[in-house]
Design an enzyme around this catalytic site. Sequence first.
Site, short mmCIF file in Angstrom:
data_model
loop_
_atom_site.label_atom_id
_atom_site.label_comp_id
_atom_site.label_asym_id
_atom_site.label_seq_id
_atom_site.Cartn_x
_atom_site.Cartn_y
_atom_site.Cartn_z
N LYS A 31 -30.80 -7.25 -19.28
CA LYS A 31 -30.76 -8.39 -18.35
C LYS A 31 -29.54 -9.27 -18.63
CE LYS A 31 -31.53 -11.88 -15.79
NZ LYS A 31 -31.44 -11.88 -14.35
N CYS A 44 -27.90 -19.03 -13.91
CA CYS A 44 -28.07 -17.73 -14.58
C CYS A 44 -26.77 -17.25 -15.21
CB CYS A 44 -28.57 -16.70 -13.58
SG CYS A 44 -30.07 -17.24 -12.76
N1 SAJ Z 1 -18.73 -16.03 -7.96
C1 SAJ Z 1 -17.33 -16.02 -7.94
N2 SAJ Z 1 -16.69 -14.86 -7.62
C2 SAJ Z 1 -17.38 -13.73 -7.29
C3 SAJ Z 1 -18.79 -13.74 -7.32
C4 SAJ Z 1 -19.44 -14.91 -7.66
O1 SAJ Z 1 -16.67 -17.02 -8.24
O2 SAJ Z 1 -16.73 -12.73 -6.98
C5 SAJ Z 1 -19.43 -17.26 -8.34
C6 SAJ Z 1 -20.33 -17.81 -7.26
O3 SAJ Z 1 -19.60 -18.59 -6.33
C7 SAJ Z 1 -21.33 -18.60 -8.06
C8 SAJ Z 1 -21.48 -17.78 -9.33
O4 SAJ Z 1 -20.33 -16.96 -9.39
O5 SAJ Z 1 -20.85 -19.88 -8.38
C9 SAJ Z 1 -22.73 -16.94 -9.43
O6 SAJ Z 1 -23.06 -16.39 -8.18
P1 SAJ Z 1 -23.64 -14.90 -7.99
O7 SAJ Z 1 -23.92 -14.71 -6.56
O8 SAJ Z 1 -22.72 -13.93 -8.62
O9 SAJ Z 1 -24.95 -14.85 -8.88
P2 SAJ Z 1 -26.27 -15.79 -9.02
O10 SAJ Z 1 -26.07 -16.66 -10.22
O11 SAJ Z 1 -26.61 -16.45 -7.75
O12 SAJ Z 1 -27.38 -14.65 -9.36
C10 SAJ Z 1 -27.16 -13.82 -10.50
C11 SAJ Z 1 -27.30 -12.34 -10.06
N3 SAJ Z 1 -26.80 -11.46 -11.12
C12 SAJ Z 1 -25.91 -10.49 -10.86
O13 SAJ Z 1 -25.42 -10.29 -9.77
C13 SAJ Z 1 -25.53 -9.63 -12.02
C14 SAJ Z 1 -28.76 -12.04 -9.76
O14 SAJ Z 1 -28.93 -10.65 -9.47
C15 SAJ Z 1 -29.64 -12.43 -10.96
O15 SAJ Z 1 -31.01 -12.13 -10.72
C16 SAJ Z 1 -29.47 -13.92 -11.16
O16 SAJ Z 1 -28.11 -14.17 -11.50
C17 SAJ Z 1 -30.41 -14.33 -12.28
O17 SAJ Z 1 -31.47 -14.93 -11.97
O18 SAJ Z 1 -30.17 -13.98 -13.44
#
Ligand code: SAJ
Length: 406
Positions: free
Chosen positions: A203, A257
């Site tokens: 995880k 997360c």
């Molecule tokens: N972000 C970027 N660039 C990207 C992708 C994301 O800057 O290319 C930023 C987003 O804007 C945001 C942050 O990263 O601020 C996180 O966003 P996210 O959509 O990547 O993830 P979370 O935090 O909303 O959800 C994550 C997910 N984990 C993964 O994709 C590995 C989700 O599947 C998990 O269940 C969740 O964390 C969790 O609860 O752990």
Amino acid sequence: MKKVCVIGLGCIGLPTACILSGKGFKVVGMDTNQKLVEELNHVNIDPLEPELARLANSAIKSGNFILKLDPEEADVFMICVPTPPTEENKADLTYVKDAAKSVLPHLRKGNLVILESTVPPGTTKEILKPILEKSGLEIGNELHLAYCPERVLPGNILKELVGNDRIIGGIDAESAELAKEIYQSFVEGEICLTDATTAEMAKLVENSFRDVNIAFANELSRICDKLNLNVWEVIELANKHPRVNILKPGPGVGGHCIAVDPFFIVEKAPDEAKLIKTARCVNDSMPDYIVEKVKRAVKEAEIKRPIIACLGITYKAGIGDLRGSPALKIVRRLREKGYIVRACDPYVKDFTEFPLLSIEETVKGADCLVLLVDHEEFKGINLDALLKKMRGSLIINTRGIWLSNE
Ligand code: SAJ
């Protein structure tokens, strides 16, 4: 009919409880937050996902989903409580420990306890198991124990709860098999069995992978700024390679997360987790970097009393979630620096810290436009029309939308 007691009705516990009750389980949802329990009991909730509100309301009305402030006897206990970071960025396991202690008086021979909260590797075996042993039941033989991490994406929770593959780590093989029986009632993805500590690590690795890769993209954006190159074009071209898939740079990483979980690996192996730690630093430094970029731009343009228009304050696109939002951090810092800052966000409701305006009101007469979140509503904007409403023409585009107009 099996009875499941779900402890913690947050963004994971509540949808899981609702789905289980829809699959014929008798579900008792327990949360120490009295207000939440009252709201749920009065079928009066409005969670972020409208579909979840509908599901919760019908589950409660069916009588198969009962809300309580304390746990009660059940066949399965599912712990879905938060594990926030401490000031030292270690996992605060207080809620997990309290949840385990609260079920102790209700445990019976043959019960299964499942932990879903994100925890440092070893927590199920070294912390949860000893607490549960106080019930007098022998773990493995009389009381089964498994770790099953949630991995759903905020904004798409209900779909991913059903569709995603799941990892189940048992304290022993039988515990994993018993937990699998529960999850296979609603999971359409593959269910992979392993031991508890491997599941805990997997995880954390998932979110660290994403954090490290976003940090790489953010570092590239800083390098390209220095070399006066368009990072979006560089990434787009590099991604044409069949084995390259660079993520998107942005104003930093928010949410509760990805910006937190990598530290739970660092906590356990600080000397080895160098890259993971550095990635956290890179991503955490982004809001300040963007603020500096704005500062430099308005200074170079010699604008007195500049008006800054910020589009978006949520932590990512498409949802109204402000937890750990780098966009919100940037707006706050710009305000602290004394700029006239206007902001808008179509997804945020009931926000009182500063006024949230319409897009029109935000940009009218502004000198500098700062795009912080790639909401669909912003992607559809005609940038030329927007620029005509502004006084100046500075654009700090942290999300790379409107590229063809740049
Ligand atoms: N972000 C970027 N660039 C990207 C992708 C994301 O800057 O290319 C930023 C987003 O804007 C945001 C942050 O990263 O601020 C996180 O966003 P996210 O959509 O990547 O993830 P979370 O935090 O909303 O959800 C994550 C997910 N984990 C993964 O994709 C590995 C989700 O599947 C998990 O269940 C969740 O964390 C969790 O609860 O752990």
